[in-house]
Design a protein around this motif. Structure first.
Motif, PDB file in Angstrom:
ATOM      1  N   MET A 145       0.848  -1.185   0.000  1.00  0.00           N
ATOM      2  CA  MET A 145       0.000   0.000   0.000  1.00  0.00           C
ATOM      3  C   MET A 145       0.889   1.242   0.000  1.00  0.00           C
ATOM      4  SD  MET A 145      -2.938   1.013  -0.216  1.00  0.00           S
ATOM      5  CE  MET A 145      -4.312  -0.044   0.195  1.00  0.00           C
ATOM      6  N   LEU A 146       0.630   2.126  -0.895  1.00  0.00           N
ATOM      7  CA  LEU A 146       1.566   3.233  -1.083  1.00  0.00           C
ATOM      8  C   LEU A 146       1.750   4.226   0.065  1.00  0.00           C
ATOM      9  CD1 LEU A 146       1.180   4.198  -4.797  1.00  0.00           C
ATOM     10  CD2 LEU A 146       2.989   2.951  -3.664  1.00  0.00           C
ATOM     11  N   LYS A 162     -10.965  -3.043  -1.252  1.00  0.00           N
ATOM     12  CA  LYS A 162     -10.524  -4.135  -0.393  1.00  0.00           C
ATOM     13  C   LYS A 162     -11.424  -4.299   0.825  1.00  0.00           C
ATOM     14  CE  LYS A 162      -6.276  -5.905   1.288  1.00  0.00           C
ATOM     15  NZ  LYS A 162      -4.831  -5.734   1.152  1.00  0.00           N
ATOM     16  N   GLU A 191      -0.562  -6.961   7.083  1.00  0.00           N
ATOM     17  CA  GLU A 191      -1.291  -8.078   6.494  1.00  0.00           C
ATOM     18  C   GLU A 191      -0.349  -9.251   6.221  1.00  0.00           C
ATOM     19  OE1 GLU A 191      -3.397  -6.550   3.201  1.00  0.00           O
ATOM     20  OE2 GLU A 191      -4.260  -8.497   2.646  1.00  0.00           O
ATOM     21  N   SER A 225      -1.215   7.617  -8.601  1.00  0.00           N
ATOM     22  CA  SER A 225      -0.945   6.734  -7.469  1.00  0.00           C
ATOM     23  C   SER A 225      -1.897   6.990  -6.313  1.00  0.00           C
ATOM     24  CB  SER A 225       0.480   6.947  -6.961  1.00  0.00           C
ATOM     25  OG  SER A 225       1.394   6.741  -7.992  1.00  0.00           O
ATOM     26  N   GLU A 226      -2.162   8.244  -6.067  1.00  0.00           N
ATOM     27  CA  GLU A 226      -3.026   8.582  -4.943  1.00  0.00           C
ATOM     28  C   GLU A 226      -4.453   8.099  -5.168  1.00  0.00           C
ATOM     29  OE1 GLU A 226      -2.495  10.373  -1.929  1.00  0.00           O
ATOM     30  OE2 GLU A 226      -0.450   9.769  -2.388  1.00  0.00           O
ATOM     31  N   GLY A 269      -8.176   1.453  -4.084  1.00  0.00           N
ATOM     32  CA  GLY A 269      -7.743   0.135  -3.637  1.00  0.00           C
ATOM     33  C   GLY A 269      -8.143  -0.169  -2.202  1.00  0.00           C
ATOM     34  N   ILE A 270      -7.951   0.785  -1.333  1.00  0.00           N
ATOM     35  CA  ILE A 270      -8.323   0.617   0.077  1.00  0.00           C
ATOM     36  C   ILE A 270      -9.813   0.340   0.211  1.00  0.00           C
ATOM     37  CG2 ILE A 270      -8.800   1.981   2.137  1.00  0.00           C
ATOM     38  CD1 ILE A 270      -6.140   1.336   2.474  1.00  0.00           C
ATOM     39  N   SER A 291      -4.643   4.330  -4.997  1.00  0.00           N
ATOM     40  CA  SER A 291      -4.523   3.805  -3.638  1.00  0.00           C
ATOM     41  C   SER A 291      -5.832   3.969  -2.881  1.00  0.00           C
ATOM     42  CB  SER A 291      -3.417   4.538  -2.874  1.00  0.00           C
ATOM     43  OG  SER A 291      -2.180   4.360  -3.511  1.00  0.00           O
ATOM     44  N   PHE A 321      -3.176  -4.784  -3.321  1.00  0.00           N
ATOM     45  CA  PHE A 321      -2.441  -3.997  -2.341  1.00  0.00           C
ATOM     46  C   PHE A 321      -2.272  -4.804  -1.067  1.00  0.00           C
ATOM     47  CE2 PHE A 321      -4.398  -0.546  -4.844  1.00  0.00           C
ATOM     48  CZ  PHE A 321      -3.263   0.185  -5.118  1.00  0.00           C
ATOM     49  N   ARG A 322      -1.072  -4.777  -0.549  1.00  0.00           N
ATOM     50  CA  ARG A 322      -0.850  -5.465   0.720  1.00  0.00           C
ATOM     51  C   ARG A 322      -0.644  -4.419   1.803  1.00  0.00           C
ATOM     52  NH1 ARG A 322       2.692  -7.423   4.145  1.00  0.00           N
ATOM     53  NH2 ARG A 322       4.371  -6.236   3.206  1.00  0.00           N
ATOM     54  N   GLU A 323      -1.461  -4.483   2.828  1.00  0.00           N
ATOM     55  CA  GLU A 323      -1.290  -3.516   3.899  1.00  0.00           C
ATOM     56  C   GLU A 323      -0.189  -3.971   4.823  1.00  0.00           C
ATOM     57  OE1 GLU A 323      -5.089  -1.570   5.181  1.00  0.00           O
ATOM     58  OE2 GLU A 323      -5.933  -3.186   4.007  1.00  0.00           O
TER      59      GLU A 323
END
Lengths: 343, 343
Positions: free
Chosen positions: A66-67, B90, A105, B79-80, B86-87, B83, A100-102
DNA sequence: GTGAAAGCGCTAACAT
DNA sequence: ATGTTAGCGCTTTCAC
């Protein structure tokens, strides 16, 4: 729906399937009728059903941290690699599943295969830590195709595509020596990234080769963020003023820029008193003052290459040898490392 | 596989399904046996089969133009937003399917739904051109859930999440006026993006409101690239020297930075002779010299909000009213727009 | 609370 | 070259 198409075309559903998937042989004329019928009824086969029947998800997974707050990546790096992967996947008929990997996680990569969400995956920003190694070992053991980007694991022959960071660093050192610099420092990132280790090794080698002194105090450590570059400015400035440093190579552009800003505040003239070189040649290096010399890394190509090789291996498991590609880098010289460097 | 789990647990496959998907009622004790059996056999249900049976892909599509050469996006923006999406995806159990659209590729968004590749989609970088309007109309007509990000279409009540660009521009104008600037120019982007039009309107309004003159020659046009900002430097410098311009607002940071570089080469002191403000507050604005004032846009939140609203609508189509969200922006003042602006 | 069986929309033998 | 049929691995009535 498909049944109606079959009726309209006066054929069986199987033939509809054959025509639309291009598998098996059908008479030209029959195919035409089916196509027209499908067209008229606005029918397209369900990719979901197809994939289920074929037991293939049709997805290439891209796993990345995760960015927010991840310094390793500039957004530039991320966008470039992803675009390269995207192009290659598309050409081969794969869809891109972004995972995305937090931070906290668990790295349960193998599950993505078990659940049939993906057929292969590319890992961006993998770290050399035990949990990562376990997760990768599990992938390997399950014969799940995967590829690392910009990271490798000592002792493991995992597929990987990387830039030749060592060559880049050696070139940077040679460039500085040729420009008359003699006391070259190195601002590195954390050792969990193999790139950091590769670069450090190359730095030492290049110095040794040139008969220049290697001095531990000239190796500084950051975490690839702008901030850690900035924080090292004081130490660098002191060394410069003591006549013990006349050049610095930073392991990425962000740290180089932070350092540049810090040095400017401390009154050190970069490009003149101190030569500075970054790594990545991201889009910001043209915007600094002075413009920053940097080692260009072909991120787009790295992404493309990783996806192509990996998907080729999936398509043809028979002759799929493990690969470990290193793409060439290139030093881009700008004012920050030139003796006549000015604004 | 599932059958073996059923055997091991001494139940039917249907019960295994019920336990693992949490649907229907099962005795605690039975559930426990099933879970243990699954654990022991390392079994996880196939998401592919589940989704096929449920006729839902479980994917949220994100459609975006292929990045290379697309100036609209800074990699930061990209990217922002991604992300944020993505959050949110998920958290709601959706996977992210990334769909790059190449320049000449037809915009057949509806097909993504027909083929059951996605259940909903977010469009980034949509343009107000006929082919886009057609594609969106088709989505609407097919009742396919979608949401626009940072773009809206006059006359169409499409779901959208955007920044309040108008408010940002008005704030910038007021800030400049408060700092004593009187001759404020505007470097805008192409009108195919609604943001460009919104900002231009707000620019004129704010000037009118303040009783300041609106002069067409002070509105310059770029395409959101650094280069077009750079190319406008000459015109800006001329106006500054003629005493007809003392401030410029650029519609994004990239153009602002290009302009800044061009002006520097022409000997115009930005922050002093000319105040400069960009838009987006991307990560590069802290790296320029002088640091660039900019209108901060909450890209991450925009992505998150878009995904949340959209997926909520998918989950509950009954009470899903169309939405049109505008998130607040904030002017970040730095040296490029301060009277005392220095390095 | 649990099992049996039909069905989701395709593909892929196999048969004709 | 085309039709028939049996799955693919789940969910979901419908009985019990």
């Amino acid at each position: 729906m498909r049944k109606k198409v079959a009726e309209l075309a006066g054929v069986s559903e199987a033939t509809v399937s054959r025509v639309l998937s291009g598998v098996g042989s059908v008479k030209q004329e029959t195919a035409k009728r089916v196509l027209e019928a499908a067209e008229r009824l606005n029918y397209v086969p369900s990719a979901l059903a197809q994939r289920f029947a074929l037991r293939k998800s049709g997805n290439l997974g891209v796993i990345l941290p995760m960015l927010p707050k991840v310094n390793l990546f500039s957004t530039y790096y991320f966008s470039e690699v992803l675009s390269g992967i995207g192009i290659a996947a598309k050409r081969r008929g794969y869809d891109l599943l972004l995972l995305f990997r937090e931070p906290e996680e668990p790295r349960d990569y193998a599950n993505l295969f078990r659940t049939q969400k993906i057929d292969a995956c590319i890992l961006i920003g993998a770290q050399d830590v035990p949990s990562e190694r376990e997760a990768l070992a599990e992938l390997k053991e399950g014969h799940h195709p995967f590829c690392l980007v910009n990271q490798r694991f000592g002792g493991e022959a995992y597929n990987s595509v990387d830039a030749d960071q060592g060559a880049g660093l050696r070139e940077a050192v040679r460039h500085l020596l040729a420009r008359g610099r003699r006391q070259i420092g190195f601002l590195n990132g954390p050792a969990v990234y193999s790139n950091s280790r590769d670069r450090l090794d190359a730095y030492r080698e290049a110095l040794a080769e040139a008969g220049a002194a290697y001095e531990p105090e000239r190796v500084l450590l950051g975490n690839y963020s702008r901030k850690t570059g900035y924080l090292q400015a004081k130490a660098v400035a002191d060394l410069v003023r003591a006549g013990r440093l006349d050049a610095v190579i930073a392991a990425n552009d962000r740290m180089a820029i932070g350092l540049l800003q810090g040095l400017k505040e401390l009154g050190i003239r970069v490009g003149d008193e101190l030569a500075l070189i970054g790594c990545d040649d991201s889009d910001v290096v043209r915007m600094t003052d002075p413009p920053l010399s940097s080692i260009r890394v072909p991120f787009f190509d790295i992404g493309r290459e990783a996806a192509e090789r990996l998907l080729d291996a999936v398509a043809n498991p028979a002759d799929a040898a493990p690969f470990d590609v290193k793409l060439p880098v290139e030093l881009i010289e700008r004012a920050s490392s030139m003796p006549d460097g000015t604004t």
